[in-house]
Structure formats: C-alpha cells, structure tokens
Write an enzyme that holds these catalytic residues in place. Sequence first.
Site, short mmCIF file in Angstrom:
data_model
loop_
_atom_site.label_atom_id
_atom_site.label_comp_id
_atom_site.label_asym_id
_atom_site.label_seq_id
_atom_site.Cartn_x
_atom_site.Cartn_y
_atom_site.Cartn_z
N LYS A 174 7.56 7.99 17.95
CA LYS A 174 8.59 6.94 18.01
C LYS A 174 8.93 6.58 19.45
O LYS A 174 9.12 5.41 19.79
CB LYS A 174 9.83 7.40 17.25
CG LYS A 174 9.56 7.63 15.75
CD LYS A 174 10.68 8.42 15.10
CE LYS A 174 10.41 8.69 13.63
NZ LYS A 174 11.30 9.71 13.05
N LYS A 199 4.38 5.28 12.16
CA LYS A 199 4.59 5.51 13.61
C LYS A 199 3.37 6.11 14.28
O LYS A 199 3.05 5.78 15.42
CB LYS A 199 5.82 6.41 13.82
CG LYS A 199 5.79 7.68 12.99
CD LYS A 199 7.07 7.90 12.23
CE LYS A 199 6.80 8.84 11.07
NZ LYS A 199 7.93 9.17 10.28
N LEU A 225 0.88 -1.17 0.00
CA LEU A 225 0.00 0.00 0.00
C LEU A 225 0.91 1.21 0.00
O LEU A 225 1.56 1.50 1.01
CB LEU A 225 -0.88 0.00 1.26
CG LEU A 225 -1.84 -1.18 1.43
CD1 LEU A 225 -2.50 -1.14 2.82
CD2 LEU A 225 -2.91 -1.17 0.34
N ILE A 280 17.59 1.86 11.49
CA ILE A 280 18.23 1.29 12.69
C ILE A 280 17.33 0.18 13.25
O ILE A 280 16.16 0.44 13.52
CB ILE A 280 18.45 2.36 13.79
CG1 ILE A 280 19.21 3.57 13.24
CG2 ILE A 280 19.15 1.75 14.99
CD1 ILE A 280 19.36 4.72 14.25
N GLY A 286 14.71 7.95 4.80
CA GLY A 286 15.26 7.74 3.46
C GLY A 286 14.73 6.46 2.85
O GLY A 286 14.28 5.55 3.56
N ASP A 319 6.60 13.87 15.79
CA ASP A 319 7.17 12.68 15.14
C ASP A 319 8.05 11.91 16.14
O ASP A 319 7.95 10.68 16.27
CB ASP A 319 7.97 13.13 13.91
CG ASP A 319 8.69 11.99 13.23
OD1 ASP A 319 8.04 11.23 12.50
OD2 ASP A 319 9.92 11.85 13.43
#
Length: 436
Positions: A205, A105, A9, A136, A302, A201
């Site tokens: 997280k 997130k 999606l 990471i 990225g 943001d």
Amino acid sequence: MKPIKVGLLGLGTVGSGTFNVLKRNQEEIMRRAGRAIEITMVAVRNTERAKDIVKGEVEIVSDGNLVVDHPEIDIVVELIGGNEIAKDLVLKAIANGKHVVTANKALIAKHGNEVFKAAQDKGVMVAFEAAVAGGIPIIKALREGLTANRIQWIAGIINGTTNFILSEMRDKGLDFATALKQAQALGYAEADPTFDIEGIDAAHKLTIMASIAFGIPTQFDKAYIEGITKLEATDIEYAEQLGYRIKLLGITKRNEAGIELRVHPTLIPEKRLIANVEGAMNAVLVQGDAVGATLYYGKGAGSEPTASSVIADVVDITRLASADPEHRVPYLAFQPNALSDVNVLPMSEVFTSYYLRMRVEDKPGVLADVTKILAEFSISIDAMLQKEPAEGESRTDIIMLTHQTQEKNIDAAIARIEALASVTGTVTKLRLEELS
Ligand code: HSE
C-alpha cells in the site's frame, strides 16, 4: 444512455459487498454516475456460494476468461487478489479494451508499471482505490484533492490486522501470538497472515501511495520492510511510560537525497491523533506544503467499506468512459511522461530518531560508557529511563530516546555498545517519528 456493463472476477468478501451495495444503492448511484451500472457476469471458483449471493440475477461462470472476453462488458472488476491469475486476467481485459477496477495491492505495487503502460497503450482506465486503506478514499485525495501540493511525507497505519494486534497487546497486555489468533478469528488477517505481520501488505500500500505522492514508478522491491513479529510487550510498555505509542507505520518522505520508503514499528507521541487510532482501523497522515497536515481515517478492510471504494472507481470510470484518454486523471497522478525516477534510499541512509533498550550491569560507569559511545557518533540523547533492578537482580534496563541520526550511524554505535562487557545481549532498536 444505455447501462454500463460490469464483469466481476471474484465474489468473496469484497465481491459480495460490491454486488450488495450496488444493488441496494442503485438509484442513488445512477443519479451520480449519469447512467445505470449493471453487473453482467461474475466469475468465481465456488459457483454454489455465488448463487446464494446473486439469486439468479447475474450469470455465474467459473472461468475468468469468459468475463474478460465478454464483448458487452465495459469494466472488469478484479477482486481475486494475489499475483499470477489476477495479473493475466487484468492484462487480457486491458488488451480487450476494457477498463479495470482492482483491489489488488500486490498487483499494483509489483506490476503497476507494466499494467499502466498496457492500459495507456489501449486508452483504458485502471482504478485501484480499494487497494489502499480499504474504504478510505486516500487515492482520490492524493491524486486529486491534494494536486496543488508538493507532498512532503506520508505516514500511515495501513494494516488493520497489525494495528489490532498492537492495540490488544497494549490494552490487555496480551502476547503477540494470542492477539494474532484473535485478529484471525475476527477475519482481519490476510489468508496468509505473514503478509500482515511481516509488513508486506503495508509495504504494498505504501509503494502505491509513494508513487502517487511523488510521481515515481512503483518500486516495491526497494521498500524497507520490518513487521511486528519481534516486537516485545516490554517495549510497548516502556514506550508508553515515555509518552509514546508503537504503531506499524508505512512512511514515505521526500528529501534532498531521495525518497524514503519504509514500513516498521514506530514510536509516535501519544498526543498525535494518529497515535490514537486503535483496533483494526486505518489512518493516513499526509503533509503537503500548501495544505499542511491532513488526516484520513476509516475502515481499512471489510466487505462494504472496501466495496465503497470499488464502486467509487466504477462510477468514476462510468463518468469518464466517453472522455478522450488525454483528459482523464493520470493513473499515478502525474502524466506518464512526467514520472521521475528519483532514487529510493536504502534504510542505512535514512535519518530518524531512535528508541534503544539495553540490559546493563547496575554499577558505576556503565551509563558513562554508553553515552560516551553515542557522543563519539554525534548521537544526541533526548530522554532516558532507568529502572530499579528487580529484587535480587544485578542488572537492569536502560531505555534511551535519541535525536535524529542516520541509520548506519546508530547501527555502528549499537555494535560498539553491545561489545561492552557491562551490556548483556543485544540492544533493542526501534525507530521514532515525531510527525510534527
Ligand atoms: N489484511 C489487511 C489489513 C486487509 O489487515 O489491513 C486489507 O488490505
């Protein structure tokens, strides 16, 4: 064994990275997963752009329902982001018995409890490595690698945009607005940069990491969130003179009173490795009782770095797809019936150290008045910096670093300091963590 079938999606930055990396490394990935992984269908808004990416190899549709209802698709990879549409599609995929991988997130931080409950009822997996710190593998580390530990605290630079902005402000003396424009031009910022610069943001997280670290339900609404929009270049400079860097940290700690869950600009000693994480890079420092401190560093955003995490989740699910649901790794690291509803502390209850900057009349007794107020609140001073007044000026800046005290205590002391006739304007307060 027949290939596992994946439906995507979204085919934006992360989706196209996922498509490309899966294709490029398919042999290697198959050797690890034990079976081939095939993308069967992608749902996108812009089908023309998608055609250029998939080059006729995959069916493209514009309705996500066709992916989540597809009878042959085993894993739905949700890379749309945002809340409503993504949530509906994820819940529908789960209801249809599909495993889900998501980089979303906001979805996990705000609706994780609902999503995991639905998944548990259906016996399907929901994986979200890409939702925290991009490439990471911090979820894997917290959920599996550190499973022997009682985790004590986590402190992370988990928003690349703000770290880039702070690095540019410090290195080049840029103002906030110019540094933000550069971050946007480089494609680091979210579609709405408010989420980055206001700390939202990072709080998404952090909420996810706190749940996995401490075995608590996701509680985004209880996070204390302060971004970097009010941070002044002067404070970055003074902090540096005192041996500190300012970073937007997501901090979660367990103490006797409850769990701290907070995002705010933070002074950290420049000698700490994490203080030297520059530009758009992310880093997460985890303190466990057995292992001590461990540090995870890498690209937090990225196309291919995030695809790296998405595909790792797809491989994990592929390996475990035939396992009994009871024998899989729990969504939030702790067994669902073993989550504990520990109190998340309001910011006023948190203990930390502080940086204070105040503009004062440069005359005898002013410093004594300020220190007397701090003493009345049992606040101990750790370091102090006083500047010569500029030519022709009668006022100057005093900067103080305090030892640990409770937030409500420092706020009460600040209110008294601001009421002094010799103090001009408001006192700038920033929090400081030694991270030792
Ligand atoms: N806008 C985010 C950041 C990207 O700056 O880190 C990935 O979450």
